[in-house]
Design an enzyme around this catalytic site. Structure first.
Site, mmCIF file in Angstrom:
data_model
loop_
_atom_site.group_PDB
_atom_site.id
_atom_site.type_symbol
_atom_site.label_atom_id
_atom_site.label_comp_id
_atom_site.label_asym_id
_atom_site.label_seq_id
_atom_site.Cartn_x
_atom_site.Cartn_y
_atom_site.Cartn_z
ATOM 1 N N LYS A 188 -12.509 -1.620 6.124
ATOM 2 C CA LYS A 188 -11.673 -2.540 6.903
ATOM 3 C C LYS A 188 -12.196 -2.642 8.336
ATOM 4 C CE LYS A 188 -9.227 -2.546 3.191
ATOM 5 N NZ LYS A 188 -7.945 -1.972 2.851
ATOM 6 N N ASP A 226 -1.623 6.497 6.606
ATOM 7 C CA ASP A 226 -2.705 5.669 6.096
ATOM 8 C C ASP A 226 -3.060 4.691 7.221
ATOM 9 O OD1 ASP A 226 -4.336 3.809 4.870
ATOM 10 O OD2 ASP A 226 -2.979 3.401 3.187
ATOM 11 N N TRP A 237 0.827 -1.201 0.000
ATOM 12 C CA TRP A 237 0.000 0.000 0.000
ATOM 13 C C TRP A 237 0.865 1.256 0.000
ATOM 14 C CZ3 TRP A 237 -4.332 -0.799 -2.005
ATOM 15 C CH2 TRP A 237 -5.083 -1.927 -1.714
HETATM 16 C C1 LIG Z 1 -7.376 -1.406 1.590
HETATM 17 C C2 LIG Z 1 -6.295 -0.421 1.778
HETATM 18 C C3 LIG Z 1 -6.116 0.646 0.882
HETATM 19 C C4 LIG Z 1 -6.939 0.819 -0.372
HETATM 20 O O1 LIG Z 1 -8.232 1.037 -0.099
HETATM 21 P P1 LIG Z 1 -9.347 1.201 -1.236
HETATM 22 O O2 LIG Z 1 -10.495 1.691 -0.428
HETATM 23 O O3 LIG Z 1 -9.571 -0.141 -1.835
HETATM 24 O O4 LIG Z 1 -8.869 2.202 -2.205
HETATM 25 C C5 LIG Z 1 -5.122 1.552 1.156
HETATM 26 N N1 LIG Z 1 -4.339 1.426 2.224
HETATM 27 C C6 LIG Z 1 -4.469 0.412 3.104
HETATM 28 C C7 LIG Z 1 -3.552 0.314 4.275
HETATM 29 C C8 LIG Z 1 -5.463 -0.544 2.907
HETATM 30 O O5 LIG Z 1 -5.600 -1.557 3.772
#
Ligand SMILES: *Cc1c(COP(=O)(O)O)cnc(C)c1O
Length: 361
Positions: free
Chosen positions: A197, A173, A103
């Site tokens: 998530k 993030d 990511w």
């Molecule tokens: C799932 C995830 C993303 C991407 O998320 P989307 O909503 O699918 O764009 C980015 N960063 C992390 C750490 C993730 O777990």
């Protein structure tokens, strides 16, 4: 299938059953207003209450200071990979990225389109199985920000501490760990997290941004991509992801009722500890991640034999333990045990792992 499975998916992922039941009870007629939240005008008094309560409860859960805005946006974590550099890489046009997995790599690659990106540290040399040590001298003092992936969903790593990056603004993030632990929001310029998530159904992304980082995007920035657009209109510039925000709000209420972030953290720690103990004690499974850097949310493990891994994932599914396969880019197994995964789900997984090992010696 007449009963619910234990869903170990990394996202969209399991939601608290009480919340789902409450949403279901209100689905066609939300609190007696004669319509569902899906159908309701986002400008209605009922919806205004929903979004205001959601924000207030999130602020309370994470102790978000007054000088930070909370934005409910669309586009997932992925759009933040672009919005962060567009809005924040506006001074020296330099940004430093710490890579602890796929990511972070994606975030850095996107940022390269907008300025000078330096990889300040990376754990790619060992397949992202640890969190590199960060010291101030690794960061360019004039960088507009440093970006980290606080919890790496795919590789199962997590920052044990907020890295010291000196006076350079820190962006994180937190898509896969938000609300699983107390965090000091004041240490960050910006935090973002996709909902699917640890919070709600897909469709909504939360951005928590310190006010002075709003309003610096270039003139020609598309209107949706400018944080200012959303900050000025309280996430109501255009139609927000209404239903996801509503369910998020219900999850926040549910978390508060359960005692807030500290209370859920204690349970998260206990769930993760017993699962890692099971892996460490096993002769079949190993966790490739360095102990002190292991994620509470995404537990990765392997048997060392691809065919055995596949057999395990398939056998788990038969038992109602679904989505135990690792991310398609890394293989092996991954059990995502977000806040909403009941402790019994982890207990069932552990019992199944022991049985599987016994039967496949
Ligand atoms: C799932 C995830 C993303 C991407 O998320 P989307 O909503 O699918 O764009 C980015 N960063 C992390 C750490 C993730 O777990």
């Amino acid at each position: 299938m007449d009963k619910r499975v234990y869903n170990f998916s990394a996202g969209p992922s399991t939601l608290p059953l009480e919340v789902l039941e409450d949403v279901a009870a209100n689905l066609t007629n939300y609190k007696g207003c004669g319509q569902s939240v899906m159908e309701m005008s986002h400008r209605s008094a009922e919806y205004k209450q929903i979004i205001e309560d959601a924000e207030a409860n999130l602020r309370s859960l994470l102790d978000i200071p007054e000088n930070y805005k909370v934005l409910f946006l669309q586009g997932g974590g992925t759009l933040q990979f672009s919005m962060v550099p567009i809005n924040l890489m506006t001074g020296s046009k330099k940004a430093d990225y710490i890579l602890t997995g796929s990511w972070g790599e994606k975030a850095a690659k996107e940022a390269e389109k907008f300025g000078d990106v330096k990889i300040a540290a990376s754990s790619k040399d060992e397949n992202f199985t640890y969190i590199p040590e960060i010291t101030k001298d690794m960061i360019r003092e004039d960088a507009d920000y440093v970006h980290i992936t606080y919890n790496e969903t795919i590789h199962g790593t997590h920052f044990a501490d907020i890295p010291d990056v000196g006076d350079v603004p820190l962006v994180a993030d937190m898509s896969s760990c938000i609300l699983s632990e107390r965090i000091d929001v004041t240490k960050f310029a910006l935090i973002y997290a996709g909902a699917q998530k640890n919070i709600a159904p897909a469709g909504m992304t939360i951005v928590i941004i310190r006010e002075d980082f709003i309003g610096n995007a270039p003139e020609n920035t598309p209107v949706y991509l400018d944080y200012k657009t959303h900050a000025e209109k309280d996430s109501m510039y255009n139609t927000p992801p209404c239903f996801s925000i509503y369910v998020a709000g219900e999850v926040f209420k549910n978390l508060l009722a359960k005692g807030g972030v500290d209370a859920i953290h204690e349970i998260d720690v206990r769930k993760a500890a017993k699962l890692y103990d099971c892996i460490d004690e096993s002769e079949m499974f190993t966790c490739p991640v360095r102990k002190e850097d292991r994620s509470l949310m995404n537990v990765v493990f392997v048997s060392g034999d691809d065919a055995m891994d596949k057999k395990f994932v398939a056998a788990g599914k038969e038992e109602g333990l679904v989505n135990l396969g690792g991310h398609r880019s890394v293989g092996g197994m991954r059990a995502s045990i977000f806040n909403a995964m009941p402790e019994e789900g982890v207990d069932c997984l552990i019992a199944f792992m022991k049985r599987f090992e016994e039967e496949n010696k």
